[in-house]
Design a protein around this motif. Sequence first.
Motif, PDB file in Angstrom:
ATOM      1  N   LEU A 327       0.823  -1.205   0.000  1.00  9.63           N
ATOM      2  CA  LEU A 327       0.000   0.000   0.000  1.00  9.63           C
ATOM      3  C   LEU A 327       0.859   1.258   0.000  1.00  9.63           C
ATOM      4  N   GLN A 328       2.067   1.129   0.539  1.00 11.52           N
ATOM      5  CA  GLN A 328       2.973   2.267   0.627  1.00 11.52           C
ATOM      6  C   GLN A 328       3.833   2.420  -0.622  1.00 11.52           C
ATOM      7  N   THR A 329       4.266   1.329  -1.204  1.00  7.87           N
ATOM      8  CA  THR A 329       5.283   1.388  -2.255  1.00  7.87           C
ATOM      9  C   THR A 329       4.778   1.074  -3.654  1.00  7.87           C
ATOM     10  N   LEU A 330       3.592   0.487  -3.787  1.00 10.51           N
ATOM     11  CA  LEU A 330       3.065   0.160  -5.112  1.00 10.51           C
ATOM     12  C   LEU A 330       2.279   1.355  -5.630  1.00 10.51           C
ATOM     13  N   TRP A 331       2.911   2.140  -6.480  1.00  7.59           N
ATOM     14  CA  TRP A 331       2.315   3.377  -6.975  1.00  7.59           C
ATOM     15  C   TRP A 331       1.719   3.156  -8.354  1.00  7.59           C
ATOM     16  N   ALA A 332       0.497   3.641  -8.534  1.00  8.01           N
ATOM     17  CA  ALA A 332      -0.204   3.547  -9.822  1.00  8.01           C
ATOM     18  C   ALA A 332      -0.234   2.103 -10.313  1.00  8.01           C
ATOM     19  N   ASN A 333      -0.542   1.184  -9.391  1.00 10.58           N
ATOM     20  CA  ASN A 333      -0.614  -0.248  -9.726  1.00 10.58           C
ATOM     21  C   ASN A 333       0.666  -0.760 -10.370  1.00 10.58           C
ATOM     22  N   GLY A 334       1.789  -0.217  -9.920  1.00  9.89           N
ATOM     23  CA  GLY A 334       3.080  -0.663 -10.417  1.00  9.89           C
ATOM     24  C   GLY A 334       3.558   0.043 -11.667  1.00  9.89           C
ATOM     25  N   GLN A 335       2.792   0.998 -12.173  1.00 11.89           N
ATOM     26  CA  GLN A 335       3.220   1.711 -13.381  1.00 11.89           C
ATOM     27  C   GLN A 335       4.351   2.694 -13.091  1.00 11.89           C
ATOM     28  N   LEU A 336       4.392   3.251 -11.870  1.00  7.87           N
ATOM     29  CA  LEU A 336       5.480   4.133 -11.457  1.00  7.87           C
ATOM     30  C   LEU A 336       6.475   3.350 -10.613  1.00  7.87           C
ATOM     31  N   ARG A 337       7.746   3.727 -10.693  1.00  2.50           N
ATOM     32  CA  ARG A 337       8.762   3.078  -9.868  1.00  2.50           C
ATOM     33  C   ARG A 337       8.456   3.277  -8.393  1.00  2.50           C
ATOM     34  N   SER A 338       8.667   2.239  -7.621  1.00  2.00           N
ATOM     35  CA  SER A 338       8.429   2.330  -6.184  1.00  2.00           C
ATOM     36  C   SER A 338       9.515   3.163  -5.520  1.00  2.00           C
ATOM     37  N   PRO A 339       9.165   3.912  -4.489  1.00  2.00           N
ATOM     38  CA  PRO A 339      10.192   4.612  -3.722  1.00  2.00           C
ATOM     39  C   PRO A 339      10.986   3.620  -2.885  1.00  2.00           C
ATOM     40  N   ILE A 340      12.189   3.999  -2.512  1.00  2.00           N
ATOM     41  CA  ILE A 340      12.936   3.245  -1.510  1.00  2.00           C
ATOM     42  C   ILE A 340      12.482   3.741  -0.142  1.00  2.00           C
ATOM     43  N   VAL A 341      12.118   2.828   0.724  1.00  2.00           N
ATOM     44  CA  VAL A 341      11.601   3.163   2.049  1.00  2.00           C
ATOM     45  C   VAL A 341      12.499   2.520   3.092  1.00  2.00           C
ATOM     46  N   SER A 342      12.897   3.293   4.106  1.00  2.00           N
ATOM     47  CA  SER A 342      13.831   2.743   5.082  1.00  2.00           C
ATOM     48  C   SER A 342      13.761   3.509   6.393  1.00  2.00           C
ATOM     49  N   ASP A 343      14.048   2.814   7.489  1.00  2.00           N
ATOM     50  CA  ASP A 343      14.298   3.469   8.769  1.00  2.00           C
ATOM     51  C   ASP A 343      15.795   3.648   8.998  1.00  2.00           C
ATOM     52  N   GLN A 344      16.610   3.119   8.079  1.00  2.00           N
ATOM     53  CA  GLN A 344      18.066   3.216   8.183  1.00  2.00           C
ATOM     54  C   GLN A 344      18.616   3.655   6.821  1.00  2.00           C
ATOM     55  N   PRO A 345      18.421   4.917   6.442  1.00  2.00           N
ATOM     56  CA  PRO A 345      18.812   5.380   5.108  1.00  2.00           C
ATOM     57  C   PRO A 345      20.321   5.394   4.919  1.00  2.00           C
ATOM     58  N   TRP A 346      20.728   5.308   3.664  1.00  2.00           N
ATOM     59  CA  TRP A 346      22.150   5.325   3.338  1.00  2.00           C
ATOM     60  C   TRP A 346      22.352   6.085   2.041  1.00  2.00           C
ATOM     61  N   MET A 347      23.492   6.736   1.915  1.00  2.00           N
ATOM     62  CA  MET A 347      23.715   7.721   0.861  1.00  2.00           C
ATOM     63  C   MET A 347      23.669   7.137  -0.539  1.00  2.00           C
ATOM     64  N   THR A 348      24.140   5.908  -0.699  1.00  2.00           N
ATOM     65  CA  THR A 348      24.242   5.364  -2.048  1.00  2.00           C
ATOM     66  C   THR A 348      22.907   4.882  -2.592  1.00  2.00           C
ATOM     67  N   SER A 349      21.813   5.153  -1.893  1.00  2.00           N
ATOM     68  CA  SER A 349      20.485   4.941  -2.473  1.00  2.00           C
ATOM     69  C   SER A 349      20.177   5.993  -3.531  1.00  2.00           C
ATOM     70  N   PHE A 350      20.997   7.053  -3.597  1.00  2.00           N
ATOM     71  CA  PHE A 350      20.722   8.195  -4.463  1.00  2.00           C
ATOM     72  C   PHE A 350      21.630   8.178  -5.685  1.00  2.00           C
ATOM     73  N   GLU A 351      21.027   8.276  -6.855  1.00  2.00           N
ATOM     74  CA  GLU A 351      21.816   8.387  -8.073  1.00  2.00           C
ATOM     75  C   GLU A 351      22.653   9.658  -8.054  1.00  2.00           C
ATOM     76  N   SER A 352      22.123  10.726  -7.446  1.00  4.15           N
ATOM     77  CA  SER A 352      22.874  11.980  -7.374  1.00  4.15           C
ATOM     78  C   SER A 352      24.177  11.793  -6.599  1.00  4.15           C
ATOM     79  N   TRP A 353      24.172  10.967  -5.557  1.00  3.28           N
ATOM     80  CA  TRP A 353      25.390  10.701  -4.790  1.00  3.28           C
ATOM     81  C   TRP A 353      26.344   9.825  -5.592  1.00  3.28           C
ATOM     82  N   ASN A 354      25.795   8.788  -6.211  1.00  2.51           N
ATOM     83  CA  ASN A 354      26.634   7.853  -6.951  1.00  2.51           C
ATOM     84  C   ASN A 354      27.320   8.507  -8.146  1.00  2.51           C
TER      85      ASN A 354
END
Length: 461
Positions: A327-354
Amino acid sequence: MLIKMNPKSLIVLGVLFLPFSVFSQFAFEGPIPPIDSGYGSFGSDSVIHEFFTIAPDSLKECDDTVSGIISYPYNASGALPVVFSFPGGSYRNYGDSDYFKAQNFYQSFVASNGYVAATAQYNSTSGSDEGCAYHWTETLVKNRSNLIDSTRIGMRGYSLGAGIANWLSLTQFNDRNWGSNGRFVWPDAGASFIGWHWDWPNDIGRQTDSGLAAMPDDVIYLMTLHDLDNVADPRCGIDIFNFMGVPDSNKEFYVIKGDTIGNYIYWATHFTQSTYAKDSSQFTAYITKHDALDYWFGTRMLHAAMETAWGNDPMAPTICLGNGDSLQTLWANGQLRSPIVSDQPWMTSFESWNSGAGYMNPCEVSWNMRQYVTANACFTLDIPELEEQESIKLFPNPSRIGQAIEIETNKLISKVEVFNLLGRTVLITDQETFKIDQSGTYILGILFEDGTTTALRFNIL
């Protein structure tokens, strides 16, 4: 029409009535349709927008007249919950007409669903942005008590406004007990910490680790950053999120991902939530239309936050605090990419950082006050040791240089990244087995196929 309500502080300049249906007034584009029912959809209430100005108050470090908009249901009776919105610094030079166009979407969304929405150009020419934000919100709470219920308050901020939302919520939720019957904070695309300039010696406590830990436990805290944002350094947000004193059950960190469908691009940049603003090229192209990401990322999350704080629908917290639930991550019935969801975030989740290109506002920027009160604000992540992760095991453990290391988990892995304590990536793979060729302490980041992530420390002997 000119209606004076308090000549010294609050003047209503005009009233705009938007009849049903509010939804139909907003231009739309893209192959995925907007949400037209349920969470994220506009409500059925007609909306009134009032335009106001608030006079300067040097005692609150606000040296400029503040212009703003308060929006509410046409048939409002009695005090209602309120969402205070704080825009980014680029709105400083907007005229009233353009500012209304920029804020109308979310103002109308909140009010059409039965609540009050208020926003203002708090940005000060003298640099006292936080003072003006403090001033206009406090003035509205005082002078519109017939309309605003100060025991039910949400704050959302974008870019510079994200820092304002962090600081002001921590200040007023503690000092004045705002939101005691339901409250949330949603900093987006920024999240560096802003505080009083003139009162820095006394306000410094709010910037420290223990100061952040003082955020009341009942606050719903949502932080969103964006995959291709080259403005806001994600270390700022990660630092604030890790130390914000809200239990994991009440907070969530999102990395919003863009997508391309056909020839249409859903941008996940610094301006994802900033409608009628500069978007796709970050600072060169204006957008005046909305697309599905404005709904699935924007209105749906805001709707769920409001209902989690002020309603009793059990679906609402699953949408905004679901720990990776579909319910949180399936956007537009899967037509949009799901967000990354975390309680322990890390920098390399971001393309801008990489990408290694850097940021317009790096963590070390002078107005990120966290770096003055904690030595590691821009460098460390609060990541658990391996033995603290019961659901993930490495074998063998400890491991040696060049030895094959296997990840044991009951979840399907999409991507594995290993980076050193400086945040530099040393390995990217989609395999469950990997090798490290140098001794030291490393951080293992795992993106699972359900969109959730985890990160942990391990050592190579």
